[in-house]
Design an enzyme around this catalytic site. Structure first.
Site, PDB file in Angstrom:
ATOM      1  N   THR A  99       0.905  -1.241   0.272  1.00  0.00           N
ATOM      2  CA  THR A  99      -0.039   0.146   0.122  1.00  0.00           C
ATOM      3  C   THR A  99       1.129   1.111  -0.026  1.00  0.00           C
ATOM      4  O   THR A  99       0.651   2.288   0.261  1.00  0.00           O
ATOM      5  CB  THR A  99      -1.293  -0.193   1.257  1.00  0.00           C
ATOM      6  N   GLY A 100       2.319   1.350   0.404  1.00  0.00           N
ATOM      7  CA  GLY A 100       2.981   2.437  -0.195  1.00  0.00           C
ATOM      8  C   GLY A 100       3.253   2.715  -1.812  1.00  0.00           C
ATOM      9  O   GLY A 100       2.958   2.283  -2.492  1.00  0.00           O
ATOM     10  N   LYS A 109      -5.039  -3.478   6.202  1.00  0.00           N
ATOM     11  CA  LYS A 109      -5.632  -3.664   5.134  1.00  0.00           C
ATOM     12  C   LYS A 109      -6.043  -4.591   4.758  1.00  0.00           C
ATOM     13  O   LYS A 109      -6.383  -4.701   3.050  1.00  0.00           O
ATOM     14  CB  LYS A 109      -4.913  -2.463   4.346  1.00  0.00           C
ATOM     15  N   ILE A 119      14.192  -4.233  -0.613  1.00  0.00           N
ATOM     16  CA  ILE A 119      14.567  -3.651  -2.032  1.00  0.00           C
ATOM     17  C   ILE A 119      14.937  -2.415  -1.413  1.00  0.00           C
ATOM     18  O   ILE A 119      15.692  -1.623  -1.269  1.00  0.00           O
ATOM     19  CB  ILE A 119      13.041  -3.164  -2.758  1.00  0.00           C
ATOM     20  N   THR A 120      14.933  -2.423  -0.103  1.00  0.00           N
ATOM     21  CA  THR A 120      14.572  -1.084   1.083  1.00  0.00           C
ATOM     22  C   THR A 120      15.775  -0.831   0.849  1.00  0.00           C
ATOM     23  O   THR A 120      17.312  -1.299   1.109  1.00  0.00           O
ATOM     24  CB  THR A 120      14.094  -1.937   2.534  1.00  0.00           C
ATOM     25  N   GLU A 121      16.560   0.674   0.608  1.00  0.00           N
ATOM     26  CA  GLU A 121      17.573   0.875   1.649  1.00  0.00           C
ATOM     27  C   GLU A 121      17.954   1.710   2.566  1.00  0.00           C
ATOM     28  O   GLU A 121      16.785   2.027   2.837  1.00  0.00           O
ATOM     29  CB  GLU A 121      18.174   2.741   0.213  1.00  0.00           C
ATOM     30  N   TYR A 163      22.053  -2.504 -15.389  1.00  0.00           N
ATOM     31  CA  TYR A 163      21.059  -1.987 -16.321  1.00  0.00           C
ATOM     32  C   TYR A 163      21.498  -1.746 -17.377  1.00  0.00           C
ATOM     33  O   TYR A 163      21.851  -2.037 -18.091  1.00  0.00           O
ATOM     34  CB  TYR A 163      19.845  -0.445 -15.299  1.00  0.00           C
ATOM     35  N   GLU A 183      32.172  -4.127  -6.694  1.00  0.00           N
ATOM     36  CA  GLU A 183      32.816  -3.036  -6.120  1.00  0.00           C
ATOM     37  C   GLU A 183      34.218  -3.180  -5.052  1.00  0.00           C
ATOM     38  O   GLU A 183      34.195  -3.852  -4.721  1.00  0.00           O
ATOM     39  CB  GLU A 183      31.657  -1.843  -6.262  1.00  0.00           C
ATOM     40  N   HIS A 187      26.904   3.305  -2.192  1.00  0.00           N
ATOM     41  CA  HIS A 187      26.492   2.264  -1.264  1.00  0.00           C
ATOM     42  C   HIS A 187      27.012   2.219  -0.229  1.00  0.00           C
ATOM     43  O   HIS A 187      28.240   2.233   0.170  1.00  0.00           O
ATOM     44  CB  HIS A 187      27.148   0.771  -2.086  1.00  0.00           C
TER      45      HIS A 187
END
Lengths: 290, 377, 290, 377
Positions: free
Chosen positions: A17-18, A43, A96-98, A159, A209, A247
């Site tokens: 829902t974000g 929810k 995924i969260t950073e 990518y 890296e 990073h």
């Protein structure tokens, strides 16, 4: 064949829902990913982007048989979201969260082991098995079905490289962004082993890296255990020591974790290292005798 | 985030880790005021965020109050590796029988907090690690149990043999671990941990770094932050969702994604240029963010050309291009800019930019070469 | 045969340099227990009561092959001593120490499970397999080899009963004082199962007290699973609610844990409950047809 | 150890668990001083260590300052189950939409801290447990992970449905668990936890007990201890290594071992007497301890006869007897005493005592009968 995910993978979205969760849920669905549910406490019963929402991961797993989860909740809650998914028996969790605190990642580590959960990330773009399943925020349109596997600590650089591979006619099996944090889930070696065992993957591109010694470990693993060709690139050759390059994990500390060390390790393992990203497709083709 | 030795001492004291008496001073006047009249051996230490202060003359001993003031005068204002010393720690010097190293780090491989100790204290641990790694004892700590007392004793027994010393050392290890976890540290070092002739175990020098990602829940630690001007810029950028690191070159760069930003710097260097910064603007096409980024980038007076390198993924290049056009229109600068767009809808994006007359290229290497050329004009 | 310990059990004493540790180490040795070592950090290499001292449990286990440990360290350190023994692979840990905080016992519980460690206590007198091995502070001279097993939450009351058994000609196999704390190691059911499987034990005496519902659970277990006769006694019939009767676990809270409930449960399970301790030998003889 | 509601509120606040505004008062004057002039609904609650104060009239509502003072006057000094009310809590009364029960206990069976919640709040949870146990949701908490946020949410979702309410309730559960563990509690209850019409989740009444064995490491909790006269005696005894509980009968008893002490009380009752106390003197034969124990025992004026019941184990009865003789010689009392010794060297021990002329017996039942007889003389 592929590694980790395929068209049968059933995915739930934690934090659907974000803003980001909803946006990428729709993108993933559009790519063809089997998104079976979303989580948002209180929810449950709603629908977001045509996806049923559940209060807890446990509820979602019970109702849908989900076996993978992707996490879009804010950093302070990401560690707990991983724990919830792991204790609910989800086999693959993609965070995924950073900006997740390292101690939170350290705290989830023994739980993942105990519950047999595979984690990708945090702070990663996710992964894709081309034309079957996309989990995360990768731009699906740049990928093309083929025989190259790709593992990367980076997002857009990945990518960039995928785009070059695709444009040069080198399609991909599964591409995995393992994330840029210092303490993460699956790492180079874990994935290299999977690629080695995947009949469809003929060559692997590894994008490392600065920071840590995962590349050096990967080089040792390739030398000792792998039969398939690997081509590498290391970002951060010009980075100064002691500075965190975006990073959390990209930092040369106490003089270790430099690009030079990593390149040396790969060279010693017979892994060609591209000087710039655009060299990668050529190196892969060379290894494949194309 | 780093803190000074005197700040680490405050945290040590709070957790019951014994340190010699001492205080921080910001001026010679303050030293005159705070130092007692009695003669005793004191150590005056520069408080700077850089290693090797000892070799640079930033640590001195003094026997009397007068001598202490004299040494403080010498150290305050001193330049150590480009940093001006604006505060010193004045502490009681203690007699040392043995020196040890104790450290905690977040270990990437074991994915745990790892305790490291060595009987080779007082020297750079990196040196020990290189020359004789077998002299460092490492133990990963299970986060669910924490550092258990028996484990701390087991490690302490490798350094000490007398039961009382073992007990003191083990207690220090447990307290340091607790402090480490409670404050979301990323490094905690006591170097040296010493044994005095009267068999007290004391932390003589302390160093602590903290996880930037966890500062939101560490208000006490955040309040200890002391930043240089360069760091201020980095922190400001961070607050705006940008990741910026100032470097010494003249080619400014602005990239979406940390890995690509590093690769861009590398590319500039590869083609003989010098990057002026690392700058990751993240994933959005928001013109405001680009404006902010350009302002930060151009505030560096060394910048003579700018390379913008964007890969369009989910956010398409045409959207990014429109954002860039809006943003660059707002920024009045004479510094030449080269823009490279790649990925989803790259052609459409480049077309939009070309219409504005800004120089565009299609590959990273071309962009780097162009920027270097432009910087020389 | 016997349960838990026998003449081959190799015992180490944690806290052997303390007053109680040294005293009882010598008493245990005198009984014939195979005391192979003691632990006292920083005093490794010493000897106490003719027993070699080690710095850590790990050292002692490596040097002696010890498979049982008895703990005499003060309460604030007892939880840690249990953890040390468990992580060193000691299979049976007996914690004599009184006054161990409940949270410390709660913290050791998952570790014991994970490491497959059996714990007796804390706050217990220990256990004895008559004429073979005594671990703890039990007075060895009151026991006599025979066929009755005994489990008790109490110390001196146990001795009282054992003395009566011995005097009436009923010898014992193994007697276990499980301790008077609310959260403890092995409990009635665990031990009843062991007695049921021990060919030498013909009948079991169970001495319970007020607090908790371990006796009720034991009654259910006896009814459903046991073939051997059990005789019970419950201390604290006259105790007022809400007051802790010496033992941390002996407290009637919110009206539950009363002696009446426990006696009722045993009666329903066909277990005779002695009105006073002196009735016990007669009840056992009756059950054994003597 | 128990604390009062007003003290639990202090701990709740410290941990960020929301409670209505309120304060404790020890006198009507203090109420007059502290209560503000404005009219609002307030609740005045007796602070006593006993349940059922509501039914006893120890909780009253008031609409105005005058009424608050009036109600405080009624409650202060009131007797509730034998306890005099010497302090009250005056708190803002809140509108209640729903009431819930939240509790944490140390569960003997799961050997863990166990969370219990119920939508049946505001009533005695023991009642709910008896009548409809299915209405109580129980969850044991793994001590290595603690109460994880997702678990707290899962439980909160059983009581609440709105996301904001779930979030508030889950946060309260996590905070209560943290408080519980940090303070070595043995019970923590919020009853009721309420939802107000404006959708705030608040702790209206709080109860906390603590593990006596852990008080040595909980100085803050120990400082909250408020004891009655009876408890004072128990605590004093404890400090001397004795375990003493005053009861209502007339037969004093002194025993070594808690189980045997309970069995002794039971025996007295079985034979028609009434025990005056529980008293466990532990394992030693030290005469000083016996003297202390006798002094405590005899300070109870109801005691009309004393039964000493000792089992000699490692400590032999002849040693115990010698200790008893020395001790009883020091104690001048007219109260009749009967001594029973059993176990190792019982005969020798009894012989030693008989020489002093004190009455001895050989079995517990005989001892109980004799003590009862002596008490009637």
């Amino acid at each position: 064949m592929s590694i980790l995910i395929n068209k049968d993978t059933k995915v739930i979205v934690q934090g659907i829902t974000g803003r980001d969760g909803a946006f990428h849920a729709s993108k993933m669905k559009a790519y063809g990913t089997n998104i079976v549910g979303g989580i948002s406490p209180g929810k449950g019963g709603m629908e977001v982007e045509g996806v049923p929402v559940f209060n807890t991961v446990e509820d979602a797993v019970k109702a849908t048989g989900a076996n993978a989860s992707v996490i879009f909740v804010p950093a302070p809650f990401a560690g707990d979201a991983i724990l919830e998914a792991s204790f609910a028996g989800v086999g693959l969790v993609v965070c995924i969260t950073e900006g997740v605190p390292v101690q939170d990642m350290i705290k989830v580590t023994p739980v993942l082991k105990q519950n047999n959960t595979k984690l990708i990330g945090a702070n990663c773009p996710g992964l894709i098995t081309v034309d079957e399943c996309l989990i995360g925020i990768l731009p699906g349109m740049i990928f093309k079905k083929g025989n190259v596997g790709l593992i990367s600590r980076s997002g857009t650089l990945t990518y960039e490289v995928v785009n070059m591979l695709t444009e040069s006619g080198l399609g991909q099996t599964t591409c995995v962004g393992i994330g840029g944090d210092s303490v993460s889930g699956l790492y180079f070696i874990d994935l290299l082993e999977m690629y080695e065992n995947d009949p469809e993957t003929k060559a692997v591109v590894l994008i490392g890296e600065i920071g840590g010694d995962a590349e050096e470990q990967a080089a040792r693993f390739i030398k000792e255990k792998m039969t398939k060709p690997v081509v590498a690139f290391i970002a951060g050759q010009s980075a100064p020591p002691g500075k965190r390059m975006g990073h959390a994990g990209a930092i040369i500390s106490s003089g270790s974790g430099t690009a030079a060390e990593k390149i040396k390790a790969f060279n010693e393992a017979g892994v060609p290292v591209a000087k710039e990203p655009s060299e990668i497709p050529g190196l892969v083709k060379g290894k494949l005798g194309m | 985030m780093k803190i000074h030795e005197y700040q680490a001492r405050i945290l040590f004291k709070k957790y019951g880790i014994p340190v010699p008496e001492g205080f921080v001073c910001h001026s010679v006047d303050e030293v005159k005021q705070k130092v007692s009249d009695d003669d005793k051996l004191r150590v005056i230490k520069a408080q700077v965020h850089v290693g090797g202060r000892g070799k640079a003359g930033g640590v001195k001993l003094a026997n009397t109050k007068a001598e202490t003031i004299e040494k403080a005068e010498q150290i305050l204002g001193m330049d150590i590796k480009g940093l001006t010393v604006d505060k010193i720690l004045v502490a009681d010097a203690v007699d040392i029988e043995k020196e040890f190293y104790v450290g905690l780090i977040n270990d990437r491989n074991s994915k745990s907090v790892t305790l490291m100790v060595s009987a080779e204290g007082g020297v750079e641990i990196e040196e020990v690690a290189k020359v004789s790694p077998e002299k460092i004892i490492k133990m990963p700590i299970d986060p669910t149990m924490g550092l258990m007392d028996w484990q701390a004793r087991k490690i302490a027994l490798k350094l000490f043999s007398d039961p009382k010393e073992v007990r003191q050392a083990a207690a220090i290890l447990v307290k340091l671990y607790q402090l480490y976890v409670d404050t979301d540290a990323s490094l905690a070092e006591i170097n040296p941990l010493v044994l005095t002739p009267d068999k007290r175990v004391l932390a003589i020098d302390g160093k602590m770094n903290f996880d930037d990602n966890a500062l939101y829940r560490q208000p006490e630690i955040l309040a200890m932050r002391e930043v240089s001007d360069d760091e201020k810029k980095e922190i400001e950028a961070n607050a705006k969702g940008l990741s910026y690191i100032k470097l010494d070159g003249n080619i400014g760069c602005m990239v979406n994604g940390a890995g690509l930003a590093m690769a861009t710097m590398d590319m500039i260097k590869l083609y003989g240029g010098e990057p002026a910064n690392f700058l990751d603007i993240g994933g959005s096409s928001n013109p405001e963010k680009v404006v902010e980024a350009m302002n930060i980038l151009l505030s560096d007076k060394n910048v003579e050309a700018v390379m913008i390198n964007i890969f369009g993924g989910i956010t398409r290049c045409d959207d990014v291009a429109r954002g860039l056009v809006v943003a660059l229109d707002k920024i009045k600068t004479d510094i030449p800019i080269v823009i490279r767009l790649s990925g989803t809808n790259a052609k459409e994006g480049l077309e939009i930019i070309r219409e504005t007359g800004l120089p565009t290229v299609e590959t990273m290497s071309e962009a780097a070469k162009t920027a270097i050329e432009l910087s020389k004009k």
